[in-house]
Design a protein around this motif. Sequence first.
Motif, mmCIF file in Angstrom:
data_model
loop_
_atom_site.group_PDB
_atom_site.id
_atom_site.type_symbol
_atom_site.label_atom_id
_atom_site.label_comp_id
_atom_site.label_asym_id
_atom_site.label_seq_id
_atom_site.Cartn_x
_atom_site.Cartn_y
_atom_site.Cartn_z
ATOM 1 N N THR A 24 0.797 -1.228 0.000
ATOM 2 C CA THR A 24 0.000 0.000 0.000
ATOM 3 C C THR A 24 0.832 1.282 0.000
ATOM 4 O OG1 THR A 24 -0.167 0.053 2.418
ATOM 5 C CG2 THR A 24 -1.893 -1.154 1.231
ATOM 6 N N ARG A 25 2.139 1.161 0.267
ATOM 7 C CA ARG A 25 2.976 2.352 0.392
ATOM 8 C C ARG A 25 4.231 2.250 -0.484
ATOM 9 N NH1 ARG A 25 4.880 2.867 6.070
ATOM 10 N NH2 ARG A 25 5.044 0.622 5.853
ATOM 11 N N ILE A 26 4.562 3.368 -1.100
ATOM 12 C CA ILE A 26 5.769 3.478 -1.901
ATOM 13 C C ILE A 26 6.509 4.735 -1.449
ATOM 14 C CG2 ILE A 26 4.633 4.720 -3.800
ATOM 15 C CD1 ILE A 26 6.459 2.968 -5.705
ATOM 16 N N GLU A 27 7.844 4.684 -1.544
ATOM 17 C CA GLU A 27 8.655 5.792 -1.041
ATOM 18 C C GLU A 27 9.497 6.419 -2.149
ATOM 19 O OE1 GLU A 27 11.957 6.847 2.407
ATOM 20 O OE2 GLU A 27 11.295 4.774 2.177
ATOM 21 N N LYS A 39 -0.450 5.304 -0.315
ATOM 22 C CA LYS A 39 0.333 6.344 0.365
ATOM 23 C C LYS A 39 1.682 6.506 -0.336
ATOM 24 C CE LYS A 39 -2.084 6.219 4.557
ATOM 25 N NZ LYS A 39 -2.931 7.319 4.803
ATOM 26 N N LEU A 40 2.115 7.761 -0.406
ATOM 27 C CA LEU A 40 3.433 8.092 -0.941
ATOM 28 C C LEU A 40 4.239 8.682 0.203
ATOM 29 C CD1 LEU A 40 5.354 8.348 -3.362
ATOM 30 C CD2 LEU A 40 4.279 10.555 -3.874
ATOM 31 N N VAL A 41 5.420 8.123 0.432
ATOM 32 C CA VAL A 41 6.277 8.509 1.548
ATOM 33 C C VAL A 41 7.524 9.183 0.985
ATOM 34 C CG1 VAL A 41 7.649 7.609 3.485
ATOM 35 C CG2 VAL A 41 5.414 6.601 2.955
ATOM 36 N N ILE A 42 8.004 10.194 1.694
ATOM 37 C CA ILE A 42 9.270 10.835 1.357
ATOM 38 C C ILE A 42 9.942 11.239 2.660
ATOM 39 C CG2 ILE A 42 8.309 13.174 1.098
ATOM 40 C CD1 ILE A 42 10.278 13.414 -1.371
#
Length: 157
Positions: A62-65, A99-102
């Motif tokens: 569900t999440r990529i960074e 979700k996009l994480v940085i």
Amino acid sequence: MTASKLHIKPVTQNRDIPFDLLELADPSRSHINEYLKTGTCYVAKLDTKIVGVLVLDEIDSTRIEIKNIAIVESEQGEGLGKELLRHSEIISRESGYEKLVIATGNSSIGQLALYQKEGFGIKEIDRDFFIRNYTEPIFENGIQCKHKIILEKDLKS
């Protein structure tokens, strides 16, 4: 130059990875090599000139960074970073991530402002991350980079 002429494509050959650009955002070649093993590297070009780079790496289903994002110094301030950031959102949303994480350092004042303006919210702070994980001290904007600030954006809305 205008950001609308930016062409973003995945890198298909390891020899084409622009390490000089990646190192603008992350001075550790060993860290870069680690996330390139599992991540996808994209280059951004204006005409034939590479002006930006982006690495996306899955955290879970569900999440990529965004592991790395950088624009050549001569083109900074032209809106290209914002366009590259928005492109990463499109890629991530189309790939089904929620979700996009940085993450960035506490000393990266401009990046922190940009990410928040683009809808990312601070999720957590990994205290002393850069002290623990980098052999040489990093200074930016006259501030020692010590803490990793992790931001997240909801892609469902």
